[in-house]
Design a protein around this motif. Structure first.
Motif, PDB file in Angstrom:
ATOM      1  N   PHE A 158      -7.878   7.676   6.467  1.00 59.17           N
ATOM      2  CA  PHE A 158      -7.492   9.017   6.044  1.00 59.17           C
ATOM      3  C   PHE A 158      -8.189   9.510   4.767  1.00 59.17           C
ATOM      4  CE2 PHE A 158      -3.427   7.640   8.199  1.00 59.17           C
ATOM      5  CZ  PHE A 158      -3.542   8.503   9.288  1.00 59.17           C
ATOM      6  N   SER A 159      -8.994   8.651   4.140  1.00 58.17           N
ATOM      7  CA  SER A 159      -9.651   8.987   2.864  1.00 58.17           C
ATOM      8  C   SER A 159      -8.637   9.281   1.761  1.00 58.17           C
ATOM      9  CB  SER A 159     -10.598  10.183   3.039  1.00 58.17           C
ATOM     10  OG  SER A 159     -11.598   9.909   3.984  1.00 58.17           O
ATOM     11  N   TRP A 160      -7.493   8.592   1.792  1.00 59.34           N
ATOM     12  CA  TRP A 160      -6.478   8.804   0.759  1.00 59.34           C
ATOM     13  C   TRP A 160      -6.996   8.450  -0.620  1.00 59.34           C
ATOM     14  CZ3 TRP A 160      -1.626   6.124   3.315  1.00 59.34           C
ATOM     15  CH2 TRP A 160      -1.079   7.006   4.276  1.00 59.34           C
ATOM     16  N   ASP A 161      -6.478   9.139  -1.616  1.00 57.44           N
ATOM     17  CA  ASP A 161      -6.704   8.806  -3.017  1.00 57.44           C
ATOM     18  C   ASP A 161      -5.484   8.050  -3.536  1.00 57.44           C
ATOM     19  OD1 ASP A 161      -9.154  10.153  -3.096  1.00 57.44           O
ATOM     20  OD2 ASP A 161      -8.209  12.047  -3.667  1.00 57.44           O
ATOM     21  N   TYR A 162      -5.697   7.159  -4.503  1.00 55.46           N
ATOM     22  CA  TYR A 162      -4.612   6.371  -5.090  1.00 55.46           C
ATOM     23  C   TYR A 162      -4.641   6.458  -6.605  1.00 55.46           C
ATOM     24  CZ  TYR A 162      -4.856   4.115  -0.482  1.00 55.46           C
ATOM     25  OH  TYR A 162      -4.911   3.864   0.869  1.00 55.46           O
ATOM     26  N   GLU A 163      -3.467   6.453  -7.180  1.00 50.42           N
ATOM     27  CA  GLU A 163      -3.326   6.267  -8.623  1.00 50.42           C
ATOM     28  C   GLU A 163      -2.360   5.113  -8.835  1.00 50.42           C
ATOM     29  OE1 GLU A 163      -2.040   8.488 -12.796  1.00 50.42           O
ATOM     30  OE2 GLU A 163      -1.741   9.515 -10.888  1.00 50.42           O
ATOM     31  N   ASP A 164      -2.854   4.022  -9.409  1.00 47.77           N
ATOM     32  CA  ASP A 164      -2.021   2.844  -9.616  1.00 47.77           C
ATOM     33  C   ASP A 164      -1.171   3.004 -10.869  1.00 47.77           C
ATOM     34  OD1 ASP A 164      -3.056   1.694  -7.365  1.00 47.77           O
ATOM     35  OD2 ASP A 164      -4.529   0.461  -8.431  1.00 47.77           O
ATOM     36  N   MET A 165       0.131   2.753 -10.698  1.00 53.37           N
ATOM     37  CA  MET A 165       1.082   2.859 -11.805  1.00 53.37           C
ATOM     38  C   MET A 165       1.752   1.506 -11.983  1.00 53.37           C
ATOM     39  SD  MET A 165       2.757   6.556 -10.821  1.00 53.37           S
ATOM     40  CE  MET A 165       3.700   6.610 -12.338  1.00 53.37           C
ATOM     41  N   PRO A 166       1.459   0.798 -13.078  1.00 53.47           N
ATOM     42  CA  PRO A 166       2.059  -0.523 -13.286  1.00 53.47           C
ATOM     43  C   PRO A 166       3.518  -0.430 -13.707  1.00 53.47           C
ATOM     44  CG  PRO A 166       0.668   0.060 -15.149  1.00 53.47           C
ATOM     45  CD  PRO A 166       0.504   1.158 -14.147  1.00 53.47           C
ATOM     46  N   PHE A 167       4.338  -1.237 -13.056  1.00 53.80           N
ATOM     47  CA  PHE A 167       5.731  -1.426 -13.439  1.00 53.80           C
ATOM     48  C   PHE A 167       5.923  -2.917 -13.694  1.00 53.80           C
ATOM     49  CE2 PHE A 167       5.923   2.512 -10.964  1.00 53.80           C
ATOM     50  CZ  PHE A 167       6.712   3.314 -11.800  1.00 53.80           C
ATOM     51  N   PRO A 168       7.007  -3.313 -14.346  1.00 54.06           N
ATOM     52  CA  PRO A 168       7.226  -4.744 -14.602  1.00 54.06           C
ATOM     53  C   PRO A 168       7.158  -5.568 -13.318  1.00 54.06           C
ATOM     54  CG  PRO A 168       8.780  -3.440 -15.877  1.00 54.06           C
ATOM     55  CD  PRO A 168       8.052  -2.477 -14.974  1.00 54.06           C
ATOM     56  N   GLY A 169       6.162  -6.427 -13.236  1.00 51.22           N
ATOM     57  CA  GLY A 169       6.037  -7.339 -12.109  1.00 51.22           C
ATOM     58  C   GLY A 169       5.409  -6.757 -10.859  1.00 51.22           C
ATOM     59  N   VAL A 170       5.039  -5.472 -10.872  1.00 59.54           N
ATOM     60  CA  VAL A 170       4.513  -4.868  -9.653  1.00 59.54           C
ATOM     61  C   VAL A 170       3.646  -3.662 -10.003  1.00 59.54           C
ATOM     62  CG1 VAL A 170       6.467  -3.297  -9.323  1.00 59.54           C
ATOM     63  CG2 VAL A 170       5.147  -4.057  -7.337  1.00 59.54           C
ATOM     64  N   THR A 171       2.679  -3.365  -9.137  1.00 53.17           N
ATOM     65  CA  THR A 171       1.885  -2.146  -9.267  1.00 53.17           C
ATOM     66  C   THR A 171       2.229  -1.221  -8.118  1.00 53.17           C
ATOM     67  OG1 THR A 171       0.054  -3.248 -10.389  1.00 53.17           O
ATOM     68  CG2 THR A 171      -0.439  -1.166  -9.285  1.00 53.17           C
ATOM     69  N   TYR A 172       2.561   0.017  -8.438  1.00 50.77           N
ATOM     70  CA  TYR A 172       2.916   1.019  -7.441  1.00 50.77           C
ATOM     71  C   TYR A 172       1.743   1.974  -7.314  1.00 50.77           C
ATOM     72  CZ  TYR A 172       5.905   4.277  -4.852  1.00 50.77           C
ATOM     73  OH  TYR A 172       6.454   5.085  -3.888  1.00 50.77           O
ATOM     74  N   SER A 173       1.231   2.136  -6.104  1.00 47.76           N
ATOM     75  CA  SER A 173       0.088   3.015  -5.865  1.00 47.76           C
ATOM     76  C   SER A 173       0.569   4.334  -5.275  1.00 47.76           C
ATOM     77  CB  SER A 173      -0.909   2.351  -4.917  1.00 47.76           C
ATOM     78  OG  SER A 173      -1.416   1.164  -5.473  1.00 47.76           O
ATOM     79  N   VAL A 174       0.386   5.418  -6.023  1.00 46.57           N
ATOM     80  CA  VAL A 174       0.783   6.742  -5.573  1.00 46.57           C
ATOM     81  C   VAL A 174      -0.322   7.303  -4.681  1.00 46.57           C
ATOM     82  CG1 VAL A 174       1.372   9.079  -6.280  1.00 46.57           C
ATOM     83  CG2 VAL A 174       2.181   7.132  -7.620  1.00 46.57           C
ATOM     84  N   VAL A 175       0.059   7.830  -3.524  1.00 46.86           N
ATOM     85  CA  VAL A 175      -0.882   8.299  -2.496  1.00 46.86           C
ATOM     86  C   VAL A 175      -1.004   9.817  -2.541  1.00 46.86           C
ATOM     87  CG1 VAL A 175      -1.341   8.413  -0.024  1.00 46.86           C
ATOM     88  CG2 VAL A 175      -0.286   6.356  -1.005  1.00 46.86           C
ATOM     89  N   SER A 176      -2.245  10.294  -2.448  1.00 52.75           N
ATOM     90  CA  SER A 176      -2.518  11.725  -2.303  1.00 52.75           C
ATOM     91  C   SER A 176      -3.563  11.906  -1.207  1.00 52.75           C
ATOM     92  CB  SER A 176      -3.067  12.324  -3.601  1.00 52.75           C
ATOM     93  OG  SER A 176      -2.189  12.141  -4.670  1.00 52.75           O
ATOM     94  N   PRO A 177      -3.535  13.017  -0.490  1.00 59.79           N
ATOM     95  CA  PRO A 177      -4.597  13.279   0.475  1.00 59.79           C
ATOM     96  C   PRO A 177      -5.916  13.468  -0.251  1.00 59.79           C
ATOM     97  CG  PRO A 177      -3.251  15.231   0.188  1.00 59.79           C
ATOM     98  CD  PRO A 177      -2.569  14.124  -0.557  1.00 59.79           C
ATOM     99  N   ALA A 178      -7.006  13.289   0.461  1.00 59.40           N
ATOM    100  CA  ALA A 178      -8.329  13.338  -0.158  1.00 59.40           C
ATOM    101  C   ALA A 178      -8.522  14.621  -0.958  1.00 59.40           C
ATOM    102  CB  ALA A 178      -9.410  13.222   0.911  1.00 59.40           C
ATOM    103  N   GLY A 179      -8.809  14.462  -2.239  1.00 54.45           N
ATOM    104  CA  GLY A 179      -9.097  15.605  -3.088  1.00 54.45           C
ATOM    105  C   GLY A 179      -7.894  16.436  -3.468  1.00 54.45           C
ATOM    106  N   GLY A 180      -6.690  15.974  -3.090  1.00 52.27           N
ATOM    107  CA  GLY A 180      -5.499  16.777  -3.343  1.00 52.27           C
ATOM    108  C   GLY A 180      -5.009  16.745  -4.775  1.00 52.27           C
TER     109      GLY A 180
END
Length: 261
Positions: free
Chosen positions: A159-181
């Motif tokens: 899908f060509s998704w974009d990700y922004e990784d957000m670190p939390f204690p003990g885990v990384t949460y990757s926020v998903v956006s559509p390409a270029g969104g």
């Protein structure tokens, strides 16, 4: 945030596979105020969940051997056949090959390389859900996965998704956006299952978040109707108040009152 201005790779449909359609309609009617509109015998028992006359989700019988009750997100595609090829090339499995649903649109269903099931919807007459992000409607999609890195590579390829990784204690949460969104179009998240979850037998699974006016009250309604607690109501910093439960048939559901409400 989710919007009904659907773009490639954005969630545009959501349905529940259930062993008992009437029981599911009664449960979600009590919890979210939804009403079931059956599509009739020709649709094989499939129906739309509606709120104030607008479609917010759908429900249908379990049709695959060994299937258990679960919610399946559908992502927008302009070409289900091309997406199917992309899924195969990226290491996914085709569960339901592309097929026309009367004149409503074209669908296909898959399993990603980590075991999570999802689908795509190529709109025809039916453009997708009528409303999202309002109270008692879909507001987020989230993947718990056995291999976050592999899942992110797969969905980026398809899908060509974009990700922004957000670190939390003990885990990384990757926020998903559509390409270029960009951040204005965030639609979901991907999170690695922790060792204790894996040891307990948890597998990869997509589940929906529904926006609610009151997490505690909605959670209590669900419990009264036979839901099983997964995460009791809690505050998530910068996110809002959340909870998660299994409906009486075993499908996972998350609810949220966002911090921006």
């Amino acid at each position: 945030m989710l919007t009904t201005t659907y773009v490639q790779g954005a969630p545009n449909w959501l349905d529940l596979g259930s062993p008992d359609i009437e029981a599911a309609a009664a449960f979600y009617g009590a919890v979210f105020g939804w009403e079931l509109q059956s599509m009739g015998p020709e649709a094989g028992g499939y129906g739309f969940f509606q709120l104030d006359g607008k479609t917010v989700a759908a429900v249908g019988p379990l049709t695959e051997e060994g299937a258990t009750s679960s919610w399946t997100p559908y992502f927008q595609t302009a070409d289900a056949d091309a997406t199917t090829k992309a899924v195969e090339q990226a290491g996914g499995t085709v569960r339901v090959p592309p097929d026309d649903v009367f004149t409503a649109g074209r669908l296909a269903a898959y399993t990603d390389p980590t075991g999570a099931q999802f689908a795509v919807w190529q709109p025809g007459d039916n453009k997708g859900l009528d409303v999202v992000t309002d109270v008692n409607t879909l507001s987020w999609t989230e993947l718990y996965t056995t291999d976050a890195a592999a899942a992110k590579d797969f969905y980026r390829s398809v899908f060509s998704w974009d990700y922004e990784d957000m670190p939390f204690p003990g885990v990384t949460y990757s926020v998903v956006s559509p390409a270029g969104g960009g951040q204005e179009a965030t639609q979901g998240g991907i999170m690695q299952l922790q060792k204790e979850n894996l040891d307990a037998g948890s597998g990869s699974e997509w589940h929906p978040y529904f926006e609610v006016a009151d997490v505690d009250a909605t959670f209590a309604k669900a419990a009264e109707r036979g839901a099983t607690t997964l995460i009791p109501p809690m505050d998530a910093e910068g996110v809002g108040r959340i909870a998660m439960f299994m409906d009486p048939s075993g499908a996972q559901v998350a609810i949220i009152r966002g911090s921006d409400r």
